[in-house]
Design a protein around this motif. Structure first.
Motif, PDB file in Angstrom:
ATOM      1  N   VAL A  22       0.840  -1.203   0.000  1.00  0.00           N
ATOM      2  CA  VAL A  22       0.000   0.000   0.000  1.00  0.00           C
ATOM      3  C   VAL A  22       0.871   1.248   0.000  1.00  0.00           C
ATOM      4  CG1 VAL A  22      -1.701   1.324   1.321  1.00  0.00           C
ATOM      5  CG2 VAL A  22      -1.956  -1.159   1.089  1.00  0.00           C
ATOM      6  N   PHE A  23       1.893   1.268   0.839  1.00  0.00           N
ATOM      7  CA  PHE A  23       2.821   2.402   0.896  1.00  0.00           C
ATOM      8  C   PHE A  23       3.432   2.659  -0.473  1.00  0.00           C
ATOM      9  CE2 PHE A  23       7.000   4.268   1.406  1.00  0.00           C
ATOM     10  CZ  PHE A  23       6.828   5.249   2.375  1.00  0.00           C
ATOM     11  N   ASP A  24       3.907   1.608  -1.119  1.00  0.00           N
ATOM     12  CA  ASP A  24       4.580   1.757  -2.414  1.00  0.00           C
ATOM     13  C   ASP A  24       3.617   2.207  -3.513  1.00  0.00           C
ATOM     14  OD1 ASP A  24       6.968   1.007  -1.280  1.00  0.00           O
ATOM     15  OD2 ASP A  24       6.906  -1.064  -2.009  1.00  0.00           O
ATOM     16  N   LEU A  25       2.439   1.610  -3.581  1.00  0.00           N
ATOM     17  CA  LEU A  25       1.518   1.933  -4.676  1.00  0.00           C
ATOM     18  C   LEU A  25       0.904   3.314  -4.539  1.00  0.00           C
ATOM     19  CD1 LEU A  25       2.020  -0.962  -5.464  1.00  0.00           C
ATOM     20  CD2 LEU A  25      -0.430  -1.230  -5.916  1.00  0.00           C
ATOM     21  N   LEU A  26       0.791   3.814  -3.307  1.00  0.00           N
ATOM     22  CA  LEU A  26       0.317   5.188  -3.129  1.00  0.00           C
ATOM     23  C   LEU A  26       1.287   6.195  -3.746  1.00  0.00           C
ATOM     24  CD1 LEU A  26      -0.987   5.108   0.557  1.00  0.00           C
ATOM     25  CD2 LEU A  26      -2.380   5.340  -1.500  1.00  0.00           C
ATOM     26  N   ARG A  27       2.531   5.772  -3.904  1.00  0.00           N
ATOM     27  CA  ARG A  27       3.575   6.665  -4.415  1.00  0.00           C
ATOM     28  C   ARG A  27       4.028   6.293  -5.832  1.00  0.00           C
ATOM     29  NH1 ARG A  27       3.343   6.278   0.757  1.00  0.00           N
ATOM     30  NH2 ARG A  27       4.034   7.971   2.135  1.00  0.00           N
ATOM     31  N   SER A  28       3.515   5.208  -6.363  1.00  0.00           N
ATOM     32  CA  SER A  28       4.013   4.679  -7.627  1.00  0.00           C
ATOM     33  C   SER A  28       3.519   5.480  -8.831  1.00  0.00           C
ATOM     34  CB  SER A  28       3.568   3.229  -7.783  1.00  0.00           C
ATOM     35  OG  SER A  28       3.927   2.728  -9.057  1.00  0.00           O
ATOM     36  N   ASP A  29       4.433   5.771  -9.745  1.00  0.00           N
ATOM     37  CA  ASP A  29       4.063   6.422 -11.000  1.00  0.00           C
ATOM     38  C   ASP A  29       3.445   5.440 -11.996  1.00  0.00           C
ATOM     39  OD1 ASP A  29       4.898   8.947 -10.210  1.00  0.00           O
ATOM     40  OD2 ASP A  29       6.968   8.607 -10.862  1.00  0.00           O
ATOM     41  N   ASP A  30       3.425   4.149 -11.662  1.00  0.00           N
ATOM     42  CA  ASP A  30       2.779   3.161 -12.514  1.00  0.00           C
ATOM     43  C   ASP A  30       1.260   3.165 -12.329  1.00  0.00           C
ATOM     44  OD1 ASP A  30       5.170   2.189 -13.610  1.00  0.00           O
ATOM     45  OD2 ASP A  30       5.480   0.854 -11.901  1.00  0.00           O
ATOM     46  N   PHE A  31       0.795   3.894 -11.313  1.00  0.00           N
ATOM     47  CA  PHE A  31      -0.630   3.923 -10.999  1.00  0.00           C
ATOM     48  C   PHE A  31      -1.129   5.360 -10.883  1.00  0.00           C
ATOM     49  CE2 PHE A  31       0.732  -0.236  -9.767  1.00  0.00           C
ATOM     50  CZ  PHE A  31      -0.351  -1.062 -10.024  1.00  0.00           C
ATOM     51  N   ARG A  32      -2.419   5.531 -11.088  1.00  0.00           N
ATOM     52  CA  ARG A  32      -3.055   6.831 -10.946  1.00  0.00           C
ATOM     53  C   ARG A  32      -4.332   6.668 -10.119  1.00  0.00           C
ATOM     54  NH1 ARG A  32      -5.515  10.246 -14.523  1.00  0.00           N
ATOM     55  NH2 ARG A  32      -7.152  10.272 -12.971  1.00  0.00           N
ATOM     56  N   VAL A  33      -4.849   7.798  -9.623  1.00  0.00           N
ATOM     57  CA  VAL A  33      -6.099   7.755  -8.869  1.00  0.00           C
ATOM     58  C   VAL A  33      -7.254   7.403  -9.796  1.00  0.00           C
ATOM     59  CG1 VAL A  33      -5.423   9.298  -6.995  1.00  0.00           C
ATOM     60  CG2 VAL A  33      -6.300  10.255  -9.131  1.00  0.00           C
ATOM     61  N   SER A  34      -8.300   6.898  -9.213  1.00  0.00           N
ATOM     62  CA  SER A  34      -9.469   6.503  -9.980  1.00  0.00           C
ATOM     63  C   SER A  34     -10.402   7.698 -10.201  1.00  0.00           C
ATOM     64  CB  SER A  34     -10.230   5.392  -9.245  1.00  0.00           C
ATOM     65  OG  SER A  34     -11.318   4.931 -10.000  1.00  0.00           O
ATOM     66  N   GLU A  35     -11.302   7.554 -11.156  1.00  0.00           N
ATOM     67  CA  GLU A  35     -12.335   8.549 -11.413  1.00  0.00           C
ATOM     68  C   GLU A  35     -13.692   7.907 -11.247  1.00  0.00           C
ATOM     69  OE1 GLU A  35     -12.042  10.632 -15.100  1.00  0.00           O
ATOM     70  OE2 GLU A  35      -9.850  10.793 -15.028  1.00  0.00           O
ATOM     71  N   LEU A  36     -14.705   8.736 -11.180  1.00  0.00           N
ATOM     72  CA  LEU A  36     -16.071   8.258 -11.047  1.00  0.00           C
ATOM     73  C   LEU A  36     -16.404   7.290 -12.182  1.00  0.00           C
ATOM     74  CD1 LEU A  36     -18.717   8.597  -9.444  1.00  0.00           C
ATOM     75  CD2 LEU A  36     -19.333  10.448 -11.010  1.00  0.00           C
ATOM     76  N   GLY A  37     -16.769   6.065 -11.826  1.00  0.00           N
ATOM     77  CA  GLY A  37     -17.181   5.078 -12.813  1.00  0.00           C
ATOM     78  C   GLY A  37     -16.059   4.385 -13.550  1.00  0.00           C
ATOM     79  N   ALA A  38     -14.799   4.746 -13.280  1.00  0.00           N
ATOM     80  CA  ALA A  38     -13.676   4.226 -14.069  1.00  0.00           C
ATOM     81  C   ALA A  38     -13.480   2.724 -13.917  1.00  0.00           C
ATOM     82  CB  ALA A  38     -12.394   4.960 -13.694  1.00  0.00           C
ATOM     83  N   ASN A  39     -13.907   2.151 -12.801  1.00  0.00           N
ATOM     84  CA  ASN A  39     -13.685   0.724 -12.570  1.00  0.00           C
ATOM     85  C   ASN A  39     -14.902  -0.122 -12.936  1.00  0.00           C
ATOM     86  OD1 ASN A  39     -15.062   1.909 -10.457  1.00  0.00           O
ATOM     87  ND2 ASN A  39     -14.329   0.464  -8.924  1.00  0.00           N
ATOM     88  N   LEU A  40     -15.898   0.484 -13.595  1.00  0.00           N
ATOM     89  CA  LEU A  40     -17.052  -0.272 -14.058  1.00  0.00           C
ATOM     90  C   LEU A  40     -16.730  -0.963 -15.382  1.00  0.00           C
ATOM     91  CD1 LEU A  40     -19.904   2.351 -13.436  1.00  0.00           C
ATOM     92  CD2 LEU A  40     -19.482   0.264 -12.104  1.00  0.00           C
ATOM     93  N   PRO A  41     -17.428  -2.050 -15.709  1.00  0.00           N
ATOM     94  CA  PRO A  41     -17.294  -2.631 -17.047  1.00  0.00           C
ATOM     95  C   PRO A  41     -17.635  -1.597 -18.116  1.00  0.00           C
ATOM     96  CG  PRO A  41     -18.464  -4.116 -15.569  1.00  0.00           C
ATOM     97  CD  PRO A  41     -18.307  -2.825 -14.835  1.00  0.00           C
ATOM     98  N   ARG A  42     -17.091  -1.787 -19.315  1.00  0.00           N
ATOM     99  CA  ARG A  42     -17.168  -0.753 -20.357  1.00  0.00           C
ATOM    100  C   ARG A  42     -18.601  -0.276 -20.626  1.00  0.00           C
ATOM    101  NH1 ARG A  42     -14.002  -1.903 -25.806  1.00  0.00           N
ATOM    102  NH2 ARG A  42     -12.324  -1.787 -24.255  1.00  0.00           N
ATOM    103  N   THR A  43     -19.546  -1.205 -20.770  1.00  0.00           N
ATOM    104  CA  THR A  43     -20.924  -0.814 -21.080  1.00  0.00           C
ATOM    105  C   THR A  43     -21.534  -0.002 -19.952  1.00  0.00           C
ATOM    106  OG1 THR A  43     -21.236  -2.793 -22.436  1.00  0.00           O
ATOM    107  CG2 THR A  43     -23.222  -1.655 -21.694  1.00  0.00           C
ATOM    108  N   LEU A  44     -21.342  -0.460 -18.707  1.00  0.00           N
ATOM    109  CA  LEU A  44     -21.871   0.278 -17.563  1.00  0.00           C
ATOM    110  C   LEU A  44     -21.189   1.628 -17.416  1.00  0.00           C
ATOM    111  CD1 LEU A  44     -22.196  -2.559 -14.890  1.00  0.00           C
ATOM    112  CD2 LEU A  44     -23.937  -1.669 -16.448  1.00  0.00           C
TER     113      LEU A  44
END
Length: 436
Positions: free
Chosen positions: A69-91
């Motif tokens: 958790v410590f590492d991924l909060l700081r990792s440039d390989d990841f970004r914060v999520s947006e509203l609805g971003a983790n839903l399946p494509r159609t939803l």
């Protein structure tokens, strides 16, 4: 009809799927959909931990490892999520094209949902106003506010709901003073905040969804009027300064200002309300630790960190992979969601000895991740800790015989964690305060 379609896409389908997965024993789904797990997640945290530092579930991947958790909060390989971003494509398509135009904490340009360069610019402007010196000056105001609220606390008798009468009132009064909210408007701000608090959750019921939408729309409309008034009649408050702030001659446009101001205002009391309530309950449940603080008040700052560690006001956050990446031997595809359980990482035995024990003298209590980390570290962390330290110490100094008067009711939110109500018996006030 549009609202119903959006609820189905953003929450209804997820709610149904999470319930089914939870019944099948999926640990991430249990954190979302199982009330018993939300009440006491220890068993699920430890199941996840025993499965590895990063674990695939039916929903995504999840971690309760402090290191990961410590590492991924700081990792440039990841970004914060947006509203609805983790839903399946159609939803995701349906949600995006049916959503309200009101501000939302997970919708750009919110600081919670953007990355550099936008995030850097917004954060610099807010930081130019919320300086360490400005926060330090607020401590005296926090003390004055706590004293005033406690002076009035026994007006209705010795049994009170301490969340309603104190834990909520202290931070909303403080943040309102800071941001120029008139006394007459503070109850509305608190009401909007309570209505919109589940906006960070997934799988809301239809009733919860409607309440959140109403709260966000009401808050957005109120905030627009408030900012317009401050533009016409600026004061010495920090919100007036934020309106006028610029970076290289460029300030926040109207949408950016409403989003940033709304997040600062809401976050300014949400975390602290939860921390105050949880802190009170912890100390009532562990009188030996309250005795430590009574004998040696120098432990109070560390005690607040221990409360943050053990009862994380924000339970979890998420990050999306910017590209295909391998973490702890697990392949996370581009756009893949990793759920980072802050509350689980804060109870990692590799970092914290006897991690489920409440110890106000714990040497490394400040290693908690409750305020996130990296470029998204909470801007209001210092203020929240100062409010909680002053607010709790002043309460127990004034009412040393405070005790529980009932079980209390937990908030129904999943991401935010705290008490909706907490009945207490104030007991006999301290003699010094009784004679004031």
């Amino acid at each position: 009809m549009k609202a119903r379609i959006r609820w189905l896409a953003a929450h209804g389908v997820v709610r149904y799927g999470a319930k089914k997965a939870a019944q099948a024993g999926d640990p991430q789904a249990m954190l979302v959909a199982d009330p018993a797990t939300r009440e006491n997640p220890r068993e699920v945290f430890e199941r996840i931990r025993a499965s590895g530092p990063l674990v695939k579930t039916r929903i995504s991947t999840i971690s309760v490892s402090h290191r990961v958790v410590f590492d991924l909060l700081r990792s440039d390989d990841f970004r914060v999520s947006e509203l609805g971003a983790n839903l399946p494509r159609t939803l995701r398509f349906i949600e995006k094209h049916t959503r309200s135009s009101a501000l939302h904490p997970l919708k750009p340009p919110s600081l919670l949902s953007v990355e550099p360069p936008e995030h850097t610019r917004y954060r610099k402007l807010v930081s130019s106003v919320f300086t360490p010196r400005a926060v330090a000056k607020m401590r005296e105001m926090v003390q004055e506010t706590a004293d005033r609220l406690l002076d009035d606390l026994t007006a209705g008798g010795v049994e009170v709901d301490i969340v309603d009468k104190y834990c909520a009132q202290l931070p909303v009064s403080v943040i309102s003073n800071i941001l120029g909210v008139p006394d007459s408007e503070r109850a509305r701000v608190l009401e909007f905040g309570e209505m919109a608090a589940p906006s960070l959750d997934i799988g809301l019921s239809w009733k919860q969804f409607n309440q959140v939408e109403k709260g966000l729309e009401g808050f957005d409309a109120w905030l627009g009027d408030h900012l317009a008034e401050l533009r016409k009649n600026p004061g010495a408050d920090l919100m007036s300064q934020l309106i006028a702030a610029t970076e290289d001659g460029v300030g926040l446009n109207d949408e950016e200002l409403r989003s940033t101001a709304g997040l600062v205002l809401a976050a300014g009391f949400e975390t602290t309300v939860n921390l105050l309530g949880s802190g009170i309950r912890l100390l009532l449940d562990h009188p030996d630790q309250l005795e430590v603080l009574t004998r040696d008040p120098s432990h109070w700052p560390n005690a607040v960190d221990e409360m943050l560690r053990l009862e994380s006001p924000v339970q979890l956050t998420g990050r999306l992979a910017r590209h295909d990446v391998v973490v702890e031997g697990i392949e996370v595809p581009k756009g893949g969601l990793v759920v980072l359980v802050l509350a689980g990482a804060n109870r990692d035995p590799d970092v914290f000895d006897d991690p489920y024990r409440f110890d106000v003298t714990r040497a490394n209590a400040n290693k908690h991740l409750s305020f996130s980390g990296g470029r998204h570290y909470c801007l209001g962390a210092s203020l929240a800790k100062a409010e909680s330290e002053v607010g709790l110490k002043t309460l127990f100094d004034r009412f040393p015989h405070l005790r529980s008067a009932g079980e209390g009711v937990r908030r129904e939110t999943r991401v935010l964690h705290g008490w909706a109500s907490l009945p207490v018996d104030l007991g006999q006030p301290a003699a010094t305060s009784a004679s004031r």
